[in-house]
Design an enzyme around this catalytic site. Structure first.
Site: not given
Ligand code: 5GP
Ligand code: ZN
Length: 116
Positions: A102, A96-97, A89
């Site tokens: 990643h 993206q969070s 994302n």
């Molecule tokens: P995004 O939303 O940015 O595409 O994906 C971020 C991902 O990071 C999410 O799927 C979320 O579950 C994962 N995530 C967030 N915080 C942590 C953490 O502290 N440890 C791990 N292993 N995953 C995390």
């Protein structure tokens, strides 16, 4: 950009300061299990170096991308996935969070298309 952002969650995971379940790592890449998995296999492949998103990659990052995809190919083969999805994302609007590049590697269940 410095190699590390002191406020970045995934930089802290890469440094081992926040625990995670690492399934593969080398000099350039770490792959760890997503804390909130959306599929039976859901891991995140990240560069050790802080890069905020795919929009921040440059033409000099070809080797890094090859390392990331090589790591995911290896994890998928080790788990025995026959099919899987790789997604990233870019920006809050796309979901993206965490602003450290990643790639989500998801597998172990049927995938629908298009993603939401
Ligand atoms: P995004 O939303 O940015 O595409 O994906 C971020 C991902 O990071 C999410 O799927 C979320 O579950 C994962 N995530 C967030 N915080 C942590 C953490 O502290 N440890 C791990 N292993 N995953 C995390
Ligand atoms: Zn970072």
């Amino acid at each position: 950009m410095a190699d590390r952002d002191p406020d970045c969650l995934f930089c802290k995971i890469v440094a081992g300061e926040i625990p995670s379940e690492i399934v593969f790592s080398n000099d350039h890449v770490v792959v760890f299990r997503d804390a909130n998995p959306k599929a039976p296999t859901h891991v995140l492949a990240v560069p050790r170096r802080h890069v905020a998103s795919a929009a921040d990659l440059t033409d000099a990052d070809g080797d890094l991308l090859a390392a990331l995809f090589g790591a995911m190919r290896r994890v998928a083969a080790d788990v025995g996935l026959r099919g899987y999805r790789i997604a990233t994302n870019v920006g809050a609007e796309a979901g993206q969070s965490v602003f450290h590049l990643h790639f989500h590697l998801l597998g172990g269940r049927p995938m629908s298309w298009p993603p939401g």
